[in-house]
Scaffold this motif. Structure first.
Motif, PDB file in Angstrom:
ATOM      1  N   ALA A  48       0.838  -1.206   0.000  1.00 23.81           N
ATOM      2  CA  ALA A  48       0.000   0.000   0.000  1.00 23.81           C
ATOM      3  C   ALA A  48       0.867   1.248   0.000  1.00 23.81           C
ATOM      4  O   ALA A  48       0.577   2.221  -0.711  1.00 23.81           O
ATOM      5  CB  ALA A  48      -0.921  -0.013   1.214  1.00 23.81           C
ATOM      6  N   ALA A  49       1.946   1.238   0.785  1.00 21.07           N
ATOM      7  CA  ALA A  49       2.838   2.393   0.849  1.00 21.07           C
ATOM      8  C   ALA A  49       3.487   2.671  -0.502  1.00 21.07           C
ATOM      9  O   ALA A  49       3.584   3.820  -0.939  1.00 21.07           O
ATOM     10  CB  ALA A  49       3.905   2.164   1.924  1.00 21.07           C
ATOM     11  N   HIS A  50       3.931   1.618  -1.182  1.00 21.05           N
ATOM     12  CA  HIS A  50       4.579   1.801  -2.491  1.00 21.05           C
ATOM     13  C   HIS A  50       3.582   2.311  -3.534  1.00 21.05           C
ATOM     14  O   HIS A  50       3.916   3.172  -4.363  1.00 21.05           O
ATOM     15  CB  HIS A  50       5.213   0.492  -2.945  1.00 21.05           C
ATOM     16  CG  HIS A  50       6.531   0.216  -2.288  1.00 21.05           C
ATOM     17  ND1 HIS A  50       7.736   0.603  -2.823  1.00 21.05           N
ATOM     18  CD2 HIS A  50       6.827  -0.389  -1.105  1.00 21.05           C
ATOM     19  CE1 HIS A  50       8.723   0.246  -2.029  1.00 21.05           C
ATOM     20  NE2 HIS A  50       8.194  -0.369  -0.972  1.00 21.05           N
ATOM     21  N   LEU A  51       2.368   1.807  -3.508  1.00 19.79           N
ATOM     22  CA  LEU A  51       1.350   2.285  -4.448  1.00 19.79           C
ATOM     23  C   LEU A  51       0.966   3.714  -4.136  1.00 19.79           C
ATOM     24  O   LEU A  51       0.788   4.539  -5.049  1.00 19.79           O
ATOM     25  CB  LEU A  51       0.121   1.368  -4.383  1.00 19.79           C
ATOM     26  CG  LEU A  51       0.313  -0.021  -5.006  1.00 19.79           C
ATOM     27  CD1 LEU A  51      -0.774  -0.982  -4.559  1.00 19.79           C
ATOM     28  CD2 LEU A  51       0.338   0.083  -6.537  1.00 19.79           C
ATOM     29  N   ALA A  52       0.847   4.056  -2.854  1.00 20.90           N
ATOM     30  CA  ALA A  52       0.532   5.426  -2.474  1.00 20.90           C
ATOM     31  C   ALA A  52       1.649   6.375  -2.895  1.00 20.90           C
ATOM     32  O   ALA A  52       1.399   7.478  -3.389  1.00 20.90           O
ATOM     33  CB  ALA A  52       0.306   5.510  -0.967  1.00 20.90           C
TER      34      ALA A  52
END
Length: 460
Positions: A48-52
């Motif tokens: 989720a952090a990488h996509l955000a």
């Protein structure tokens, strides 16, 4: 004109132009959909952090009531890897922008600290919080309106995730899916053949699968009892160390350590040679406890079945060809590892190794039948991709039954996959991962295998 008004003789499978337009519309619509992440553990939240960070739409589905729900079942356990190996770099960058205070990188967190000091703050940052859905259990995943048998245009059809959210049925659509559900909560049985039997299931009041808090809320269950611990990995060692501390306070506590190995020394690991000091210390600690006689080691014991006898259980097994029964056991703690659950993937085309139950391309790197170094060469999107385009199994579930997974491995997996999904193919292929050596590097091949069919191992 409505297609219902077209004469049958004018309907044809070869009306190519309308079909091409329809396919192009489908492609465009699918590309605009978010990426689905299943499981709000460390690896799922890192995804989720990488996509955000890449400003890509996503949603994250978690069956538990909060992020890190599985970890909280072993919240009392201290990890042997320090904080620096347990946090994703992009995630900590996003957290730092929210005035988050990083824990000291060389300290060892407990499961509870991992959740409270890292996972919960990460899930609450503005870029992630709106897209996390807890109490949402995924029931199945498929392509929209087509089953596994359908091939034509399959890659251009969205994924549909069928869920139960707070007791209500709900569906989600996605352009890609990362399954980060892990293996925790789906344990292997005590039975040495790996098969589940009703006798073992019926003895559940006397059996715990995992690492119970024997010094905390489970103390009364184990104090002054005869307790058998099954398994020879780090979980078993943690359990045994806690039980010996309990024995100091409650001397009537009896501890049996049941292992399949012929030599207990193999369970000690690299000890002082281990690059992770705490992991090596676990091996040294259990080594000392065995030498001191504070617990009884039962080696070369293959459990055949467990049966209940009044308020106790008996463990029936084979010890070097001889039938042996360990009777009068009050409690048994099973630390024989976990296995992946593929039930939700029945309509997804997957490539799973039949031995390790890992992602097939990873099997030669992690199969303990070939090597046991604990260090796996770098791997990313290329190795993790499934026959179902856009679908990935990540985190500990990607390792199947193999026991050597570390969180840092999962973080690198999702970094590579997100790079690929966002079109940065060069970054996706450039996989870099440095893991601490275990201090153990052995090849476990049959002595009768003179042809050496596995000449290349982790040992080089």
């Amino acid at each position: 004109m409505n297609s219902m008004n077209i004469p049958l003789e004018n309907q044809s499978c070869c009306t190519s132009q309308p079909q091409q337009i329809q396919d192009q519309n489908q492609i465009n619509q699918t590309d605009l959909l978010p990426v689905a992440i299943i499981g709000a553990g460390p690896v799922g939240l890192a995804a989720a952090a990488h996509l955000a960070h890449k400003k890509q739409p996503f949603f994250l589905l978690e069956a538990g009531s909060q992020v890190g729900a599985n970890i909280l079942t072993w919240e009392h356990v201290r990890l042997f890897s320090p904080w620096r190996y347990n946090m994703d770099k992009v995630a900590t960058r996003l957290l730092s922008e929210q005035n988050w205070t990083s824990p000291k990188l060389d300290l060892l967190p407990t499961g509870k600290e991992l959740v409270e000091q890292y996972l919960q703050p990460l899930a609450n940052i503005p870029e992630i919080k709106p897209y996390v859905h807890v109490n949402t259990k995924v029931l199945s995943i498929s392509r929209k309106n087509i089953d596994k048998m359908k091939t034509t245009n399959r890659e251009n059809v969205p994924f549909v995730l069928y869920t139960e959210q707070n007791g209500a049925f709900k569906t989600f659509e996605a352009r890609a899916v990362m399954d980060a559900t892990g293996t925790w909560g789906n344990p292997n049985p005590a039975n040495s053949s790996g098969a589940w039997f009703n006798k073992e299931k019926e003895s559940n009041e006397h059996i715990f699968y995992g690492i119970p808090n024997v010094l905390g809320n489970k103390k009364s269950q184990y104090a002054n009892k005869k307790v058998a611990v099954v398994g020879s990995g780090h979980s078993a060692i943690n359990t045994l160390i806690d039980l010996t501390k309990l024995k100091e306070e409650h001397p009537k506590t009896e501890i049996l350590w049941i292992i399949r190995r012929d030599n207990v020394e193999e369970a000690y690991g690299g000890e002082e040679k281990d690059a992770l000091e705490a992991r090596g210390a676990l091996g040294s600690h259990i080594h000392q406890l065995v030498d001191s006689g504070k617990l009884e080691v039962i080696k070369s014991f293959r459990i055949q079945y467990v049966e209940r006898a009044n308020d106790e259980i008996s463990i029936v097994g084979d010890k070097r060809g001889e039938a042996v029964t360990l009777a009068g056991i009050d409690q048994m703690i099973v630390n024989t590892g976990n296995r992946p659950n593929f039930n939700i993937l029945s309509e997804i085309r997957t490539s799973i190794d039949t031995i390790t139950e890992s992602v097939e391309a990873l099997a030669p790197l992690i199969d303990p039948n070939i090597h046991s170094c604990g260090t796996v060469r770098p791997h990313g999107e290329k190795e993790l991709r499934q026959p179902e385009k856009g679908f990935y199994i990540v985190g500990s579930k990607s390792y199947g039954r193999a026991p050597t997974f570390l969180m840092a491995t999962g973080y690198e997996q999702v970094r590579s996959i997100v790079a690929h999904l966002t079109g940065d193919f060069e970054a996706a292929q450039k996989v870099e991962l440095e893991l601490p050596e275990t201090g153990v590097c052995s090849v476990n091949l049959s002595s009768t295998n003179s042809s050496n069919t596995h000449p290349t191992t982790c040992c080089g």
